[in-house]
Design a protein around this motif. Structure first.
Motif, PDB file in Angstrom:
ATOM      1  N   ALA A 162       0.811  -1.217   0.000  1.00 13.45           N
ATOM      2  CA  ALA A 162       0.000   0.000   0.000  1.00 13.45           C
ATOM      3  C   ALA A 162       0.844   1.266   0.000  1.00 13.45           C
ATOM      4  CB  ALA A 162      -0.940   0.010   1.199  1.00 13.45           C
ATOM      5  N   THR A 163       2.077   1.193   0.499  1.00 19.84           N
ATOM      6  CA  THR A 163       2.891   2.399   0.686  1.00 19.84           C
ATOM      7  C   THR A 163       4.220   2.365  -0.058  1.00 19.84           C
ATOM      8  OG1 THR A 163       3.897   1.451   2.682  1.00 19.84           O
ATOM      9  CG2 THR A 163       1.908   2.784   2.976  1.00 19.84           C
ATOM     10  N   ASP A 164       4.534   1.237  -0.717  1.00 19.27           N
ATOM     11  CA  ASP A 164       5.810   1.073  -1.432  1.00 19.27           C
ATOM     12  C   ASP A 164       7.012   1.110  -0.500  1.00 19.27           C
ATOM     13  OD1 ASP A 164       4.752   0.746  -3.990  1.00 19.27           O
ATOM     14  OD2 ASP A 164       4.606   2.906  -4.313  1.00 19.27           O
ATOM     15  N   VAL A 165       6.815   0.718   0.749  1.00 19.77           N
ATOM     16  CA  VAL A 165       7.926   0.563   1.687  1.00 19.77           C
ATOM     17  C   VAL A 165       8.510  -0.837   1.513  1.00 19.77           C
ATOM     18  CG1 VAL A 165       8.530   0.478   4.150  1.00 19.77           C
ATOM     19  CG2 VAL A 165       6.969   2.226   3.313  1.00 19.77           C
ATOM     20  N   SER A 166       9.817  -0.977   1.717  1.00 24.19           N
ATOM     21  CA  SER A 166      10.499  -2.252   1.523  1.00 24.19           C
ATOM     22  C   SER A 166       9.964  -3.336   2.448  1.00 24.19           C
ATOM     23  CB  SER A 166      12.003  -2.074   1.770  1.00 24.19           C
ATOM     24  OG  SER A 166      12.650  -3.310   1.957  1.00 24.19           O
ATOM     25  N   VAL A 167       9.587  -4.480   1.871  1.00 21.41           N
ATOM     26  CA  VAL A 167       9.129  -5.621   2.676  1.00 21.41           C
ATOM     27  C   VAL A 167      10.269  -6.127   3.552  1.00 21.41           C
ATOM     28  CG1 VAL A 167       8.198  -7.957   2.611  1.00 21.41           C
ATOM     29  CG2 VAL A 167       7.449  -6.287   0.933  1.00 21.41           C
ATOM     30  N   GLY A 168      11.470  -6.173   2.998  1.00 23.44           N
ATOM     31  CA  GLY A 168      12.617  -6.649   3.771  1.00 23.44           C
ATOM     32  C   GLY A 168      12.864  -5.807   5.008  1.00 23.44           C
ATOM     33  N   ARG A 169      12.793  -4.490   4.871  1.00 22.02           N
ATOM     34  CA  ARG A 169      12.981  -3.615   6.037  1.00 22.02           C
ATOM     35  C   ARG A 169      11.847  -3.791   7.044  1.00 22.02           C
ATOM     36  NH1 ARG A 169      15.106  -0.601   1.820  1.00 22.02           N
ATOM     37  NH2 ARG A 169      17.224   0.192   2.160  1.00 22.02           N
ATOM     38  N   MET A 170      10.626  -3.962   6.552  1.00 30.60           N
ATOM     39  CA  MET A 170       9.502  -4.158   7.470  1.00 30.60           C
ATOM     40  C   MET A 170       9.659  -5.449   8.261  1.00 30.60           C
ATOM     41  SD  MET A 170       7.433  -1.645   7.600  1.00 30.60           S
ATOM     42  CE  MET A 170       6.243  -2.552   8.596  1.00 30.60           C
ATOM     43  N   PRO A 528      16.626  -2.806  10.931  1.00 33.04           N
ATOM     44  CA  PRO A 528      16.578  -2.707   9.464  1.00 33.04           C
ATOM     45  C   PRO A 528      17.557  -1.697   8.892  1.00 33.04           C
ATOM     46  CG  PRO A 528      14.630  -1.712  10.427  1.00 33.04           C
ATOM     47  CD  PRO A 528      15.331  -2.445  11.524  1.00 33.04           C
ATOM     48  N   TYR A 529      17.748  -0.586   9.574  1.00 33.32           N
ATOM     49  CA  TYR A 529      18.630   0.441   9.028  1.00 33.32           C
ATOM     50  C   TYR A 529      20.098   0.098   9.258  1.00 33.32           C
ATOM     51  CZ  TYR A 529      14.456   3.230   8.224  1.00 33.32           C
ATOM     52  OH  TYR A 529      13.243   3.682   7.769  1.00 33.32           O
ATOM     53  N   SER A 530      20.382  -0.707  10.280  1.00 36.80           N
ATOM     54  CA  SER A 530      21.761  -1.162  10.489  1.00 36.80           C
ATOM     55  C   SER A 530      22.176  -2.137   9.398  1.00 36.80           C
ATOM     56  CB  SER A 530      21.891  -1.831  11.858  1.00 36.80           C
ATOM     57  OG  SER A 530      21.635  -0.919  12.900  1.00 36.80           O
ATOM     58  N   LEU A 531      21.248  -2.972   8.947  1.00 40.30           N
ATOM     59  CA  LEU A 531      21.583  -4.006   7.963  1.00 40.30           C
ATOM     60  C   LEU A 531      21.306  -3.585   6.525  1.00 40.30           C
ATOM     61  CD1 LEU A 531      20.258  -7.227   9.762  1.00 40.30           C
ATOM     62  CD2 LEU A 531      22.573  -6.304   9.733  1.00 40.30           C
ATOM     63  N   MET A 532      20.288  -2.751   6.305  1.00 42.13           N
ATOM     64  CA  MET A 532      19.870  -2.437   4.941  1.00 42.13           C
ATOM     65  C   MET A 532      19.904  -0.955   4.604  1.00 42.13           C
ATOM     66  SD  MET A 532      16.609  -5.046   4.533  1.00 42.13           S
ATOM     67  CE  MET A 532      16.492  -4.760   2.769  1.00 42.13           C
ATOM     68  N   GLY A 533      20.222  -0.102   5.576  1.00 41.13           N
ATOM     69  CA  GLY A 533      20.227   1.324   5.311  1.00 41.13           C
ATOM     70  C   GLY A 533      18.835   1.917   5.444  1.00 41.13           C
ATOM     71  N   PRO A 534      18.736   3.255   5.426  1.00 43.52           N
ATOM     72  CA  PRO A 534      17.435   3.917   5.634  1.00 43.52           C
ATOM     73  C   PRO A 534      16.492   3.734   4.460  1.00 43.52           C
ATOM     74  CG  PRO A 534      19.129   5.521   5.094  1.00 43.52           C
ATOM     75  CD  PRO A 534      19.836   4.218   5.266  1.00 43.52           C
ATOM     76  N   GLU A 535      15.203   3.790   4.757  1.00 43.62           N
ATOM     77  CA  GLU A 535      14.169   3.738   3.729  1.00 43.62           C
ATOM     78  C   GLU A 535      14.052   5.113   3.070  1.00 43.62           C
ATOM     79  OE1 GLU A 535      11.082   2.094   1.425  1.00 43.62           O
ATOM     80  OE2 GLU A 535      12.374   1.088   2.861  1.00 43.62           O
ATOM     81  N   ILE A 536      14.155   5.133   1.748  1.00 43.58           N
ATOM     82  CA  ILE A 536      14.070   6.390   1.007  1.00 43.58           C
ATOM     83  C   ILE A 536      12.683   6.493   0.382  1.00 43.58           C
ATOM     84  CG2 ILE A 536      14.994   7.744  -0.902  1.00 43.58           C
ATOM     85  CD1 ILE A 536      17.678   6.353  -0.447  1.00 43.58           C
ATOM     86  N   VAL A 537      11.958   7.542   0.731  1.00 48.22           N
ATOM     87  CA  VAL A 537      10.605   7.763   0.218  1.00 48.22           C
ATOM     88  C   VAL A 537      10.614   9.019  -0.637  1.00 48.22           C
ATOM     89  CG1 VAL A 537       8.210   8.199   0.802  1.00 48.22           C
ATOM     90  CG2 VAL A 537       9.562   6.647   2.205  1.00 48.22           C
ATOM     91  N   THR A 538      10.171   8.888  -1.870  1.00 44.29           N
ATOM     92  CA  THR A 538      10.066  10.052  -2.761  1.00 44.29           C
ATOM     93  C   THR A 538       8.683  10.662  -2.620  1.00 44.29           C
ATOM     94  OG1 THR A 538       9.386   8.598  -4.581  1.00 44.29           O
ATOM     95  CG2 THR A 538      11.725   9.128  -4.396  1.00 44.29           C
ATOM     96  N   ARG A 539       8.618  11.933  -2.336  1.00 46.71           N
ATOM     97  CA  ARG A 539       7.325  12.612  -2.132  1.00 46.71           C
ATOM     98  C   ARG A 539       6.834  13.207  -3.442  1.00 46.71           C
ATOM     99  NH1 ARG A 539       8.572  15.870   3.524  1.00 46.71           N
ATOM    100  NH2 ARG A 539       9.410  14.097   4.667  1.00 46.71           N
TER     101      ARG A 539
END
Length: 539
Positions: A162-170, A528-539
């Motif tokens: 629904a939000t295009d956030v990474s499943v792996g990070r979630m 998640p951010y330690s292993l995969m880096g921050p989630e980047i969201v384009t507005r």
């Protein structure tokens, strides 16, 4: 104007008893037909686009894996391991039930499945040793909610779609909060056990822990396959779901044999000699270790230079042979390593008998009553979820095209909302909605509205996802539509009111946990951010 009409239509249809999916889809179509500048062709285009969402393909596979893993044998093995690990603590059987729910949650991704699989066995066990029915039911109803917080989680996949956030990070974001929630429930149980003088199991030694872990190992290894495969770069979350479904089918029918044509047929029979048992088991442990070593070593050394598959295979083979020798000598103290070939030869009849059985029944593994039942139930669940999701994504399309989230964002900013007060509003909205709607449907309605506002106010997208999932947890144990309440009522024979009263003390623990997760974002974002880096969201 359009926003008010859209939400009023949805609420009216829901209160009239119209299914959630139909309410969302019909309201969206009415708005497009009568008020929007969009043409009706956008409905067909949006439905087609939603059905092509690659992330959503993970849902049917996770549902199928959960259906195979929800057989009684898997749950019973996990409960045995949990009791062996923590059962000797005051209130240990109840604490073990929470631990079992946490472990099973990592296999199923579903709260109701966790309640059914673990609760059916654990509640009866707690009643036998002196726990009250209310206490046992309250524990399982609440601990079962961890099924959607501890990864893999179907609700997290829905949020990501629904939000295009990474499943792996979630998935990674749910690990630490899931452990914290389970620990808080265990501490609450321990305090109540001290006050009520609840019984503790006898300490059976580390041998029982090893035996329990050995039995549950094939099922628990699914956790390593899913999470290790995703974060080791072997496959995507969707591919991990497909692998999980195939592995769960293989374990349930070929290894554990809890269902299908070989149900109840043990690998080792009473008539097998000691030598043949030792030979068979030593080879099984050696092969299993080699298999696990090759997978884990791949995940660990994937980015190391100079480490080849051949080198890992040689090391794994040497260690596996050492385990084979150690096991045979341990089981037969009068033996010596030079007798190993004789043991292996003595175990060949067991291998031959079982492979012959599987060969004769191979086609029946796929086409038998148990497999058909599992596939049918998984298909029903998948169709229900996907129908809700597709209509909810159409609803989200209408929200976006009419710029409703932007209007709400401007309104909230004009009223002086900041991230702190915004999260309070989100929690109140979700807690209220969770009492009346199924988690996936509610999340798909609310996420498209609150997500843009959260991004504008600087709320982390992964943190917001975990907050929403925790609210969905609480919604599953609050009346009148709490799914876990109905499932617990069904397996205990208690009325819904009795289950609500039983669950109430532990709901307070989850409320405290919700406040903790809401205002300590590092719990959700650190891993998640330690292993995969921050989630980047384009507005």
């Amino acid at each position: 104007m359009e926003a008010a009409i859209l939400f009023i239509l949805v609420l009216v249809l829901l209160f009239l008893g119209v299914p959630v999916a139909v309410s969302l889809g019909l309201s969206s179509i009415i708005i497009i037909a009568l008020f929007s500048q969009d043409s009706m062709s956008s409905v067909a285009l949006q439905l087609f686009t939603a059905s092509q969402n690659y992330t959503l393909l993970a849902i049917p596979f996770f549902v199928l894996a959960s259906a195979f893993m929800s057989t009684g044998g898997v749950a019973a093995r996990i409960i045995r391991f949990a009791i062996a690990s923590v059962g000797h603590i005051k209130g240990g059987l109840a604490i073990a039930s929470v631990l079992a729910c946490m472990l099973f949650a990592a296999l199923s991704g579903s709260s109701p499945a966790t309640v059914v699989a673990i609760g059916t066995i654990a509640i009866a066990g707690m009643r036998q040793v002196g726990y009250s029915r209310d206490f046992a039911a309250g524990i399982i109803a609440n601990a079962g909610t961890l099924g959607i917080l501890i990864p893999p989680s179907i609700v997290m996949v829905v949020y990501s779609a629904a939000t295009d956030v990474s499943v792996g990070r979630m998935f990674l974001a749910g690990v630490v909060p899931g452990l914290v929630a389970g620990l808080m429930l265990m501490v609450a149980i321990y305090v109540m056990a001290r006050v009520k003088n609840l019984p503790a199991e006898d300490w059976k030694g580390f041998g029982e822990i090893i035996a329990g872990g050995k039995e549950a190992g094939w099922g628990l290894f699914l956790i390593i396959i899913i999470l290790g495969g995703i974060y080791g770069g072997v496959f995507t979350p969707t591919e991990a779901a497909a692998v999980a479904a195939v592995y769960a089918f293989f374990v349930a029918l070929f290894i554990y044999r809890d269902m299908g044509p070989l149900k109840g047929v043990r690998w080792i029979q009473e008539t097998d000699s000691k030598r043949s048992r030792i030979g068979f088991s030593s080879l099984v442990y050696a092969a299993a270790f080699f298999f696990v070593f090759m997978i884990l070593s791949f995940f660990v050394t994937a980015e190391w230079e100079g480490v080849s598959a051949r080198g890992r295979a040689i090391v794994g083979l040497v260690l596996s042979l050492a385990i084979m020798v150690a096991y045979a000598v341990w089981r037969d103290r009068e033996s010596n390593p030079f007798n190993i070939p004789g043991y292996l030869v003595a175990g060949l009849p067991i291998w031959g008998r079982n492979f012959a059985l599987m060969g004769r029944n191979f086609h029946r593994m796929f086409f038998n009553e148990d497999t058909r039942k599992v596939m049918t139930e998984a298909s029903k669940t998948t169709i229900m979820l996907m129908f809700i999701i597709v209509n909810a994504l159409l609803f989200a399309h209408v929200l976006t095209s009419e710029r409703i989230p932007d209007a709400i964002t401007d309104l909230m900013l004009n009223y002086g909302f900041n991230w702190f007060t915004f999260l309070i509003a989100v929690n109140l909205l979700l807690l209220l909605g969770g009492q009346f709607m199924e988690p996936s449907g509610l999340l798909l309605i609310v996420a498209p509205v609150v997500f843009p506002i959260a991004m504008e106010l600087g709320v982390d997208p992964v943190h917001l996802g975990i907050i929403m999932v925790v609210n969905m947890e609480i919604g599953m144990i609050t009346p009148p539509i709490g799914l876990n309440l109905f499932v617990t009522s069904g397996i205990t024979g208690m009325s819904l009111i009795q289950v609500v009263r039983a669950a109430l003390p532990f709901v307070a623990v989850l409320f405290a946990f919700l406040i903790l997760v809401t205002y300590v974002p590092v719990l959700s974002t650190w891993l998640p951010y330690s292993l995969m880096g921050p989630e980047i969201v384009t507005r």
